[in-house]
Design an enzyme around this catalytic site. Structure first.
Site, mmCIF file in Angstrom:
data_model
loop_
_atom_site.group_PDB
_atom_site.id
_atom_site.type_symbol
_atom_site.label_atom_id
_atom_site.label_comp_id
_atom_site.label_asym_id
_atom_site.label_seq_id
_atom_site.Cartn_x
_atom_site.Cartn_y
_atom_site.Cartn_z
ATOM 1 C CD GLU A 168 1.533 1.871 -5.891
ATOM 2 O OE1 GLU A 168 2.048 1.116 -5.048
ATOM 3 O OE2 GLU A 168 0.795 1.475 -6.807
ATOM 4 C CD GLU A 347 1.117 0.967 -10.875
ATOM 5 O OE1 GLU A 347 0.663 0.089 -10.111
ATOM 6 O OE2 GLU A 347 2.236 1.471 -10.730
HETATM 7 O O1 IFM Z 1 3.727 -4.127 -9.095
HETATM 8 C C1 IFM Z 1 3.172 -3.058 -8.382
HETATM 9 C C2 IFM Z 1 3.724 -1.741 -8.866
HETATM 10 O O2 IFM Z 1 5.100 -1.692 -8.791
HETATM 11 C C3 IFM Z 1 3.165 -0.626 -8.023
HETATM 12 N N1 IFM Z 1 1.740 -0.671 -7.962
HETATM 13 C C4 IFM Z 1 1.123 -1.934 -7.635
HETATM 14 C C5 IFM Z 1 1.674 -3.025 -8.527
HETATM 15 C C6 IFM Z 1 1.023 -4.373 -8.179
HETATM 16 O O3 IFM Z 1 1.266 -4.697 -6.851
#
Ligand code: IFM
Length: 451
Positions: A168, A347
């Protein structure tokens, strides 16, 4: 009657994801150096509720228990990140043997349980020495990062085939733009974005050189943008949001230039940098939680702001709960980037309060409902022509949600942050059963690549 869960093709890989700073703890153990996040958490007024990552889930000392939880779940893939200051405390030069050993134990423990590792090189924690030198606002960080990535490839490339350079980059840039007052805060967002993609591009060939059969990607948090109204100002705001969020990294990675608005790139980069940034990728990692519904706003850094999705409830972080919009993002990717490499969902998750009931059980039914609908969307996207190869729930364990501290919980496994006891939630049992069905109906869907 509830609809049955969808069945996926046998090649589909199922997993869970975590990140070092959010779970490891052991912040100064065995030669680890301080990180930017240690500093951020330790300063007065640091993270919500005075949280720090000093102990977190103490995963560093409870590795075997956590590996067994994964094995019990039946996943075939585990996405984790390496803490840069744990393995290279000053961000250059000397490597920390005991830190490197920890990730050896982790990788070997995964393979022994027939779970394939997916290693994220950078999930936001870098050595404080790197931060002191300017962090990602300093161009040299891109080179330091590529050296660090190569060091990991030399060490783990014989056993880890799937690599993610950055997690990210957009969130890293936003932290620069909108971070809370007090050091370390700078206002160099777009320069940071440039150096992140440059670091990624420099790292890709260095990883490839040492990893046999490497699959290299990057994880991007994408949303899928819609305007709040059809007023021209909101429609223009949505186009800006798309350029400054969903396309900001995809365009340089896949098209060799930053997105253009009004005929100009939102960020100027020279030809040499643009060629480096477009290093061929084997997959694009998609992190998805919620869509972006936006309206024009003069107070927004880029002239827009996110507004509530009409009729949608919100999760504990205030994000709209509209899993049925996941498909729109996947369709946008198909339309916008016809040459997109295969997708890995790296994710997908739901933030809840997740308090144990009187019997100690955590019945996180909203999470299950959210994940099930997201999976239906992924299955429909496959049918519509998306090339998606895997899916990872964020997250295995409740963990430190960065500036928000420990209150928002994302785990399939509840962690009591006083005793550090782990308790599988209802969602853990649901995912295990879902994976059982995939194994049965997809025949060999969980067979790891190794072994
Ligand atoms: O916890 C975070 C993660 O580190 C990166 N992506 C989003 C998740 C939830 O906010």
């Amino acid at each position: 009657m509830t609809e049955p869960d969808p069945v996926f093709p046998p090649y589909f890989r199922w997993g869970v994801a975590t990140a070092a700073y959010q779970i490891e703890g052991a912040w100064d153990a065995d030669g680890k150096g301080p990180s930017n996040w240690d500093t951020r958490a330790h300063r007065p007024g640091g993270l919500a509720g005075g949280a720090t990552g000093d102990v977190a889930c103490d995963h560093y000392h409870r590795l075997a228990e956590d590996l067994d939880l994964m094995a019990g779940l039946g996943v075939g893939s585990y996405r984790f990140s390496v803490s840069w200051p744990r393995v290279q405390p000053a961000g250059r030069g000397r490597w920390n043997r005991r830190g490197l050993d920890f990730y050896d134990r982790l990788v070997d423990g995964l393979l022994a349980r027939r779970i394939e590792p997916m290693l994220t090189v950078y999930h936001w924690d870098h050595p404080q020495a790197i931060e002191d030198a300017g962090g990602w606002a300093d161009r040299d960080t891109a080179s330091r990062f590529a050296d660090y990535a190569e060091g990991l490839a030399v060490r783990y490339g014989d056993r880890v085939r799937r690599w993610i350079t950055l997690n990210e980059p957009l969130s890293v840039m936003h932290a620069e733009l909108t971070g809370p007052p007090g050091p370390p805060v700078r206002r160099h967002g777009l320069r940071v974005a440039h150096h992140l993609v440059l670091g990624h591009g420099l790292a890709v060939p260095r990883l490839r050189a040492h990893v046999t059969g490497a699959e290299i990607g990057i994880s991007l948090n994408l949303a899928g943008t819609t305007p709040a109204t059809d007023r021209p100002a909101d429609v223009a705001a949505a186009a800006r949001a798309e350029a400054y969020e969903d396309r900001l990294f995809l365009d340089p990675l896949l098209r060799g230039d930053f997105p253009h608005l009004d005929g100009k790139p939102v960020l100027e980069a020279g030809d040499a940098d643009r060629a480096i940034m477009a290093a061929p990728l084997d997959f694009v990692g998609v992190n998805w939680y919620a869509p972006a519904h936006v309206a024009a706003s003069e107070s927004g850094v880029f002239g827009y702001t996110r507004v509530p999705v009409p009729g949608a409830s919100t999760n504990l972080l205030g994000w709209p709960v509209v899993p049925e919009r996941f498909g729109a993002l996947l369709a946008w990717l198909r339309r916008t980037y016809p040459d997109l490499p295969p997708i890995q969902i790296t994710e997908n998750g739901y933030a809840g309060l997740d308090e144990p009931d009187g019997t100690g059980s955590v019945e996180d039914l909203p999470r299950i409902a959210y994940l099930r609908e997201c999976l239906r969307q992924v299955r429909a996207a496959l049918d519509a022509g998306s090339d998606i190869r895997g899916y990872h729930v964020w997250s295995l364990l409740d963990n430190l949600e960065w500036d928000h501290g420990y209150r928002p919980r994302f785990g399939l496994v509840h962690v009591d942050f006083t005793t550090l006891a782990r308790t599988p939630k209802a969602s853990y049992r649901w995912y295990r059963q879902f994976l059982d069905v995939q194994r049965r109906d997809g025949k060999d869907g969980l067979r790891p690549c190794f072994g």
